[in-house]
Motif scaffolding. Structure first.
Motif, mmCIF file in Angstrom:
data_model
loop_
_atom_site.group_PDB
_atom_site.id
_atom_site.type_symbol
_atom_site.label_atom_id
_atom_site.label_comp_id
_atom_site.label_asym_id
_atom_site.label_seq_id
_atom_site.Cartn_x
_atom_site.Cartn_y
_atom_site.Cartn_z
ATOM 1 N N LEU A 47 3.501 6.775 2.480
ATOM 2 C CA LEU A 47 4.768 6.052 2.402
ATOM 3 C C LEU A 47 4.998 5.148 3.606
ATOM 4 O O LEU A 47 5.704 4.145 3.500
ATOM 5 C CB LEU A 47 5.929 7.048 2.266
ATOM 6 N N TRP A 48 4.425 5.491 4.761
ATOM 7 C CA TRP A 48 4.610 4.676 5.952
ATOM 8 C C TRP A 48 4.103 3.246 5.732
ATOM 9 O O TRP A 48 4.592 2.312 6.369
ATOM 10 C CB TRP A 48 3.881 5.307 7.146
ATOM 11 N N GLN A 49 3.158 3.079 4.810
ATOM 12 C CA GLN A 49 2.601 1.754 4.552
ATOM 13 C C GLN A 49 3.630 0.819 3.917
ATOM 14 O O GLN A 49 3.505 -0.409 4.016
ATOM 15 C CB GLN A 49 1.381 1.877 3.643
ATOM 16 N N ASN A 50 4.654 1.404 3.289
ATOM 17 C CA ASN A 50 5.672 0.583 2.625
ATOM 18 C C ASN A 50 6.555 -0.177 3.604
ATOM 19 O O ASN A 50 7.235 -1.121 3.226
ATOM 20 C CB ASN A 50 6.554 1.447 1.723
ATOM 21 N N SER A 51 6.578 0.267 4.859
ATOM 22 C CA SER A 51 7.446 -0.377 5.853
ATOM 23 C C SER A 51 6.710 -1.422 6.681
ATOM 24 O O SER A 51 7.285 -1.978 7.625
ATOM 25 C CB SER A 51 8.043 0.688 6.781
ATOM 26 N N LEU A 52 5.478 -1.712 6.349
ATOM 27 C CA LEU A 52 4.736 -2.707 7.110
ATOM 28 C C LEU A 52 5.316 -4.098 6.880
ATOM 29 O O LEU A 52 5.740 -4.431 5.772
ATOM 30 C CB LEU A 52 3.266 -2.702 6.687
ATOM 31 N N PRO A 53 5.344 -4.925 7.912
ATOM 32 C CA PRO A 53 5.827 -6.311 7.728
ATOM 33 C C PRO A 53 4.854 -7.101 6.867
ATOM 34 O O PRO A 53 3.698 -6.701 6.663
ATOM 35 C CB PRO A 53 5.874 -6.848 9.166
ATOM 36 N N GLU A 54 5.319 -8.220 6.372
ATOM 37 C CA GLU A 54 4.489 -9.045 5.490
ATOM 38 C C GLU A 54 3.204 -9.476 6.187
ATOM 39 O O GLU A 54 2.129 -9.477 5.601
ATOM 40 C CB GLU A 54 5.281 -10.271 5.027
ATOM 41 N N LYS A 55 3.335 -9.823 7.449
ATOM 42 C CA LYS A 55 2.160 -10.215 8.222
ATOM 43 C C LYS A 55 1.808 -9.084 9.185
ATOM 44 O O LYS A 55 2.561 -8.787 10.102
ATOM 45 C CB LYS A 55 2.440 -11.498 9.000
ATOM 46 N N HIS A 56 0.689 -8.448 8.923
ATOM 47 C CA HIS A 56 0.228 -7.384 9.823
ATOM 48 C C HIS A 56 -1.292 -7.444 9.899
ATOM 49 O O HIS A 56 -1.947 -8.166 9.129
ATOM 50 C CB HIS A 56 0.691 -6.010 9.323
ATOM 51 N N CYS A 57 -1.843 -6.695 10.850
ATOM 52 C CA CYS A 57 -3.281 -6.786 11.111
ATOM 53 C C CYS A 57 -4.062 -5.597 10.565
ATOM 54 O O CYS A 57 -5.236 -5.431 10.892
ATOM 55 C CB CYS A 57 -3.521 -6.908 12.620
ATOM 56 N N LEU A 58 -3.424 -4.776 9.730
ATOM 57 C CA LEU A 58 -4.083 -3.580 9.221
ATOM 58 C C LEU A 58 -4.882 -3.874 7.949
ATOM 59 O O LEU A 58 -4.420 -4.605 7.069
ATOM 60 C CB LEU A 58 -3.060 -2.484 8.934
#
Length: 257
Positions: A47-58
């Protein structure tokens, strides 16, 4: 460069997860530079992945392999990273391991702790991934267990002999059955713990699990060999009183208590 737009500390990691070993400074620097950071998640909620910003490096395992500059492992495994590695790595440990413990009366905390450490080292398990301890209810007042749980902030779950005796285990004991009313304490208790945690979190479906119905959460209907990570291991010491049996089961849901 992403600079301060997105940093390692901004990851909305569940609060029950524990930071493990690794080059946290190096991975944080890769984040700051906006470089590719690979995530390998083997256990725990996503679920933590749902809070990632639109632009991320993951990037997730197997993606963009040619440009990886850092790596994050999410696992119960204790990895040892070489200082000569080509890029920095770190590890998070969701608390998914439940230890089933059987012990003779008056077994001290030190022997129990040593047995657990030996199992963790032997199977490359991170102690910080341990969620808690489970045992038979007649051990609820065992001083060594209570002292260890208090020191490590581990919950202690206990189960009656009739509950434990109903659990399929790979290594039942006729001697244990005669002495304590169940052919298994350590293995059965570890399995009961993950059953209880899974069912409680999944809409309180405990009744379904206890009934072994096919509509249950799915943990109880899996063969024991697929749920036990470590079958029972027995430890004794010539210098210390008592003996300890340890088994380890992996819960599909991390403990956040």
């Amino acid at each position: 460069m992403m600079s301060d737009e997105f940093t390692l500390d901004m990851l909305d990691i569940p609060c029950g997860w524990r930071r493990g070993e690794g080059d946290w400074t190096g991975v944080a620097a890769a984040f700051a530079r906006g470089e590719t950071v690979e995530v390998i998640q083997e256990v725990g909620s996503t679920l933590w992945q749902n809070s990632l910003p639109e632009k991320h490096c993951l990037y997730w395992e197997g993606e963009n392999l040619s440009t990886i500059k850092a790596r994050i492992w999410i696992s119960f495994t204790q990895r040892r990273f070489s200082p000569d590695s080509a890029f920095p790595k770190v590890q998070w440990h969701p608390r998914v391991l439940w230890l089933g413990i059987g012990c003779e009366r008056y077994t001290g905390r030190e022997l129990i702790e040593t047995a657990i450490q030996n199992v963790c080292r032997g199977y490359h398990l991170a102690e910080s991934a341990i969620a808690g301890i489970a045992t038979i209810d007649t051990k609820a007042g065992e001083v060594g267990l209570l002292e260890l749980c208090q020191a490590r902030n581990w919950p202690l779950k206990t189960f009656a002999a009739d509950i434990l005796s109903s659990v399929e285990v790979p290594n039942p004991s006729n001697i244990a059955a005669k002495q304590v009313g169940t052919p298994s304490v350590a293995e059965a208790a570890a399995l009961c713990a993950i059953e209880q945690i899974s069912c409680t979190i999944l809409k309180n479906r405990q009744d379904a699990c206890e009934a072994k119905s096919e509509s249950a959460c799915g943990v109880g209907i899996l063969p024991a060999r697929e749920r036990l990570l470590v079958p029972k291991k027995i430890f004794r010491s010539g210098k210390k009183t008592g003996s300890v049996t340890v088994a380890v089961a992996v819960c599909p849901i991390e403990y956040l208590g």
